[in-house]
Design a protein around this motif. Sequence first.
Motif, PDB file in Angstrom:
ATOM      1  N   LYS A 465     -43.842  21.724  47.897  1.00 16.46           N
ATOM      2  CA  LYS A 465     -44.563  22.809  47.206  1.00 16.46           C
ATOM      3  C   LYS A 465     -43.579  23.814  46.609  1.00 16.46           C
ATOM      4  N   GLN A 466     -42.475  24.105  47.305  1.00 15.02           N
ATOM      5  CA  GLN A 466     -41.475  25.016  46.745  1.00 15.02           C
ATOM      6  C   GLN A 466     -40.816  24.416  45.487  1.00 15.02           C
ATOM      7  N   ASN A 467     -40.483  23.136  45.601  1.00 14.75           N
ATOM      8  CA  ASN A 467     -39.881  22.459  44.450  1.00 14.75           C
ATOM      9  C   ASN A 467     -40.858  22.417  43.268  1.00 14.75           C
ATOM     10  N   LEU A 468     -42.158  22.249  43.589  1.00 13.86           N
ATOM     11  CA  LEU A 468     -43.164  22.216  42.532  1.00 13.86           C
ATOM     12  C   LEU A 468     -43.223  23.558  41.808  1.00 13.86           C
ATOM     13  N   GLU A 469     -43.154  24.640  42.566  1.00 19.62           N
ATOM     14  CA  GLU A 469     -43.191  25.961  41.943  1.00 19.62           C
ATOM     15  C   GLU A 469     -41.966  26.187  41.050  1.00 19.62           C
ATOM     16  N   GLU A 470     -40.809  25.706  41.537  1.00 22.76           N
ATOM     17  CA  GLU A 470     -39.584  25.869  40.726  1.00 22.76           C
ATOM     18  C   GLU A 470     -39.688  25.058  39.439  1.00 22.76           C
ATOM     19  N   CYS A 471     -40.228  23.827  39.551  1.00 20.64           N
ATOM     20  CA  CYS A 471     -40.377  22.994  38.343  1.00 20.64           C
ATOM     21  C   CYS A 471     -41.334  23.630  37.342  1.00 20.64           C
ATOM     22  N   ILE A 472     -42.383  24.236  37.827  1.00 20.45           N
ATOM     23  CA  ILE A 472     -43.352  24.878  36.925  1.00 20.45           C
ATOM     24  C   ILE A 472     -42.707  26.076  36.244  1.00 20.45           C
ATOM     25  N   SER A 473     -41.959  26.846  37.071  1.00 21.85           N
ATOM     26  CA  SER A 473     -41.294  28.015  36.471  1.00 21.85           C
ATOM     27  C   SER A 473     -40.246  27.590  35.441  1.00 21.85           C
ATOM     28  N   CYS A 474     -39.610  26.418  35.631  1.00 16.52           N
ATOM     29  CA  CYS A 474     -38.611  25.893  34.678  1.00 16.52           C
ATOM     30  C   CYS A 474     -39.278  25.064  33.580  1.00 16.52           C
ATOM     31  N   GLN A 475     -40.554  24.912  33.682  1.00 17.65           N
ATOM     32  CA  GLN A 475     -41.350  24.141  32.710  1.00 17.65           C
ATOM     33  C   GLN A 475     -40.883  22.666  32.650  1.00 17.65           C
ATOM     34  N   ASP A 476     -40.493  22.156  33.920  1.00 13.94           N
ATOM     35  CA  ASP A 476     -40.145  20.726  34.022  1.00 13.94           C
ATOM     36  C   ASP A 476     -41.415  20.002  34.492  1.00 13.94           C
ATOM     37  N   PHE A 477     -42.280  19.774  33.541  1.00 13.43           N
ATOM     38  CA  PHE A 477     -43.618  19.276  33.899  1.00 13.43           C
ATOM     39  C   PHE A 477     -43.622  17.806  34.339  1.00 13.43           C
ATOM     40  N   SER A 478     -42.725  17.016  33.848  1.00 14.23           N
ATOM     41  CA  SER A 478     -42.684  15.610  34.268  1.00 14.23           C
ATOM     42  C   SER A 478     -42.325  15.509  35.753  1.00 14.23           C
ATOM     43  N   ARG A 479     -41.311  16.277  36.187  1.00 12.35           N
ATOM     44  CA  ARG A 479     -40.938  16.250  37.602  1.00 12.35           C
ATOM     45  C   ARG A 479     -42.020  16.923  38.439  1.00 12.35           C
ATOM     46  N   ALA A 480     -42.690  17.921  37.880  1.00 14.08           N
ATOM     47  CA  ALA A 480     -43.783  18.593  38.611  1.00 14.08           C
ATOM     48  C   ALA A 480     -44.924  17.623  38.892  1.00 14.08           C
ATOM     49  N   ALA A 481     -45.231  16.711  37.938  1.00 11.36           N
ATOM     50  CA  ALA A 481     -46.310  15.725  38.162  1.00 11.36           C
ATOM     51  C   ALA A 481     -45.948  14.780  39.301  1.00 11.36           C
ATOM     52  N   VAL A 482     -44.666  14.381  39.377  1.00 13.05           N
ATOM     53  CA  VAL A 482     -44.231  13.482  40.462  1.00 13.05           C
ATOM     54  C   VAL A 482     -44.339  14.197  41.812  1.00 13.05           C
ATOM     55  N   LEU A 483     -43.937  15.467  41.855  1.00 11.59           N
ATOM     56  CA  LEU A 483     -44.017  16.214  43.118  1.00 11.59           C
ATOM     57  C   LEU A 483     -45.467  16.420  43.570  1.00 11.59           C
ATOM     58  N   LYS A 484     -46.337  16.611  42.575  1.00 12.29           N
ATOM     59  CA  LYS A 484     -47.760  16.795  42.921  1.00 12.29           C
ATOM     60  C   LYS A 484     -48.329  15.545  43.577  1.00 12.29           C
ATOM     61  N   ASP A 485     -47.981  14.365  43.030  1.00 19.23           N
ATOM     62  CA  ASP A 485     -48.445  13.107  43.661  1.00 19.23           C
ATOM     63  C   ASP A 485     -47.857  12.954  45.067  1.00 19.23           C
ATOM     64  N   SER A 486     -46.580  13.351  45.209  1.00 16.38           N
ATOM     65  CA  SER A 486     -45.942  13.240  46.527  1.00 16.38           C
ATOM     66  C   SER A 486     -46.604  14.163  47.540  1.00 16.38           C
ATOM     67  N   ILE A 487     -46.980  15.365  47.062  1.00 16.34           N
ATOM     68  CA  ILE A 487     -47.663  16.305  47.980  1.00 16.34           C
ATOM     69  C   ILE A 487     -49.025  15.752  48.412  1.00 16.34           C
ATOM     70  N   SER A 488     -49.726  15.122  47.499  1.00 17.85           N
ATOM     71  CA  SER A 488     -51.040  14.537  47.841  1.00 17.85           C
ATOM     72  C   SER A 488     -50.896  13.463  48.920  1.00 17.85           C
ATOM     73  N   GLN A 489     -49.882  12.618  48.804  1.00 16.87           N
ATOM     74  CA  GLN A 489     -49.649  11.565  49.792  1.00 16.87           C
ATOM     75  C   GLN A 489     -49.281  12.167  51.160  1.00 16.87           C
ATOM     76  N   LEU A 490     -48.444  13.207  51.091  1.00 13.61           N
ATOM     77  CA  LEU A 490     -48.059  13.844  52.353  1.00 13.61           C
ATOM     78  C   LEU A 490     -49.247  14.535  53.026  1.00 13.61           C
ATOM     79  N   GLU A 491     -50.144  15.098  52.242  1.00 12.21           N
ATOM     80  CA  GLU A 491     -51.351  15.716  52.805  1.00 12.21           C
ATOM     81  C   GLU A 491     -52.224  14.676  53.508  1.00 12.21           C
TER      82      GLU A 491
END
Length: 940
Positions: A465-491
């Motif tokens: 979730k921290q990495n996702l926030e950093e990616c959003i703030s850096c507007q790295d949306f491709s990496r943010a999508a990968v982190l979001k899927d990873s967070i869903s699996q971890l949940e």
Amino acid sequence: MSGDSDLEIEEAFRRAQKAHNNKAKLVASLKNRYNKLEDKTEFHEEFIRCLKYAMIIYTREPAVENVIDFVTKFAASFETPVNENAEEEEEGEDENEFLNFLFCFLLESHGANSHAVRFRVCQLVNKLLGSLSENAQIDDGLCDRIHEAMLIRVTDKYPNVRIQAALAMARLQDPSNSDCPTIKVMIYMIRVLAEKVHIRALSIAQRVSLLHEGLSDSADSVKEVVKTHLLPAWLRLLQGDVLQLLHKLDVENCAETAVTTLHAVFSMATSPDDLLQNGVRLDERKLIPVDSLTCENVLYWRALCEFVKSKGNEGEELLEQLLPEAAIFAEYLCSYLRSITGLSEEQKADMTQLEIAMTQEFVGQQLIILVGCLDTSEEGGRKRMVAVLQEILVMPKTPTSLIGLLVEKLIGLLRDETQKIQMVAEIISDVREPILPISAPVDENEKRRKQVRLAEVRVQIMEAKQNLEECISCQDFSRAAVLKDSISQLEELKNQLTLEASQPADSIKEQRVEKSDPETLLKCLTMCAELFKQINIKRGICPTMNALIESLILPSVSNPNPAVRNMAVICLGTAALHSKDLANTHLVLLLQITQLDEPKIRISALRALIDQLLLNGLNILQDKSAPISQAPDSPDNSNGQPEQQTEEESTVQSILKMLSEFLDSEICELRTETAEGLAKLMYCGRILSPKLLSRLVLLWYNPVTEDDQRLRHCLGVFLQLYSRASRTNQECVEESFLPTMRTLFNAPVTSPLSEVDASNVAELFVELTRPSALVQPAAIQAVSVHDSLAVRICNEILRDVSAPEVRLYCKTLSWLEINTEPGPANSELQLLLKDILQYCTRVIEKLCNQLNGDRGSKSGGNQDTTLLTLDENPGGQKKVSTAKNGKKASKAELSSDEGDEENVPEAPPSVRPSRRAKIAALDKTKQDLTALMNQEANGS
């Protein structure tokens, strides 16, 4: 009368109060004193004075009862035998003077105001008539006076007086006379009892006894009186309510008597409608509502269905109105048995809850019996009933008392024996090893590992979730999508781990668990015993049955619980009937149990042993390849076979010795079971032993067995049937005659056998061995059994012609049916009789020479009492003819004293001299007439 004579009578009465004193010696001593007197008047007066002290006491004190017995024996000693010569008859008239005097005194006293005196008068009259011999004769006028007095006393207001009066009148009846006044009076009293005595005036035990004995009597006329007079009268008093009548009988404790009574009531119904209207009320399903079931209406329902079913095709239509289809009744039965509540140990201590549970079991039992009345020809209904019975047997709450009946009905519904065995075995397995939920504990290391893993996942989610926030703030949306899927699996993984952590630490699994508690074992053994009973013994032992024996029955034989051990012994004995090899293997075990365990278990083992001997004979241990009749030196004998046969014969002798010892057992039930078993073995031809037959005859006559009605009935029927079956059996009876008589003649005064009338026993043997008594008389033979018996008796007389028993032996010879045709047997008997006659002549001549003159001795005729032999009475009771050519019941019956409404104590048991210490301790608390007699003597 001199003071000496006064003292003699008083001393006799004082000694007679003690049970250990020999009354025969007292009678002889007092009679000797009486015979020396020329004027008997003073003796009579003094005797009556002493007797009056006993007659004023109503309670059954031992001292008083002993005095009454002494007076009876003394008076009966004056009876003289009939059919003697004229001189003896004249002498007998003189001796009968005392007997007549005593009767006259009693008859003059029967109307006394004191109920104690009336009771003792009737008791003495009863005992005096009962003590007279079979062919005793009394004056017709005296007999009429006795009858008139007792006729008055049978209407006395005190029950004990009525009882003794009725028993006294029994000796005066003449069954051969259709106009016998005594019988008419008794019949009239019975009808008065039925019409006027309300059923409430009788106790439950009395009601049940009247119906049981009346409806099971061998005489059809007695059954008819109960059906046509007693039952209708009781029903009228209850407004025709049959269920109320059942309630008055307490059907839970006398179900079979109640069913017999109901069948008698049904047999008097004039139409089927009467049967339907007077009893149970069925609903539209043809069932009694479960909440309306009672002991009375369910028993009525069962008895009615059985009665209608016994009518065959005539009752089919009515039976359809009484019972539903099998499938409907199966559900009905299951619902009721499920409602039976099991009781804990604490609840069993509560009598209210215990009574409710017993009532439920009784109702359930009657419903199970009704299964036998159902129409199970329809396959669907039959299968449903089988399934329900299986389900009920497996239920833990099913009472043990219903298990046997359930298995019986289940086996009755199955047609194939293999299926029967397999199904019962599966039920036993399910009951003994039920499938139960078992909790398995989780490994602590595994639990800790999951908790660590959950913590790691949570950390990974936070980092993602921290990495996702950093990616959003850096507007790295491709990496943010990968982190979001990873967070869903971890949940998802976290949720799964959390769910596992929230579950109980133990996991629940189902598996079979073996139960070894007494109740479970008892249920399984009961099913096993019922299975072995229902299976044909010719089938042998199959592997499934053998597995039950090895895994269930044999281990249970040594179970610490007595009920389990007893049922295991029953199962083993029943199983042994299916296989001789199995019987041989476990015979020694059964023998040990008959001698070492508790009485109930010993009796079960004894029954199993008797069954084996009945089925396989005494060669039960003999191998089939070596018959017991084979000679030891036969060329076919293998090495060691003679020793084996000797060992087997020794075992057989040990068995017979053990059975013989059991006949002397102090355990009444064991003694009775042994006697019944030996009677069966002898009747079936498995045993031919004059010694054992002699033991059975002596046991039948032994006063110790007076109260054992089952033993007396069994031996009485056996002796009749056995002796009439064949000539061989009569020869066995003949051989047992002399050993039996010697035992009686040699019995010490302390033995109960000393009280047995040897004349009665001798006449019994004569009747049992009559050639005409055989069911199928043999062809005319040169030597009959009576001829052989006559020779035996003559030889016994010649052994000691001066012996006191010679007179009885001579009298016995006169009773025999001796063949008068010329032949060797006749000649031998004549020679023996001549030897006896010559010896007697020489003795008399020698005595005459010694007298040297006119001195003579006058000796009163010895008392000869002869009793009649076995009657056709199915109860096996010994009976004697009456003074008026009638018959009377056994002394045990005529002297029986019933309790009355005033709680009069029961008559005390006879005490043997070996217990004198106990008697001395008890005498301090018992009534003693000595003080009263001394007080009267001092006052005079």
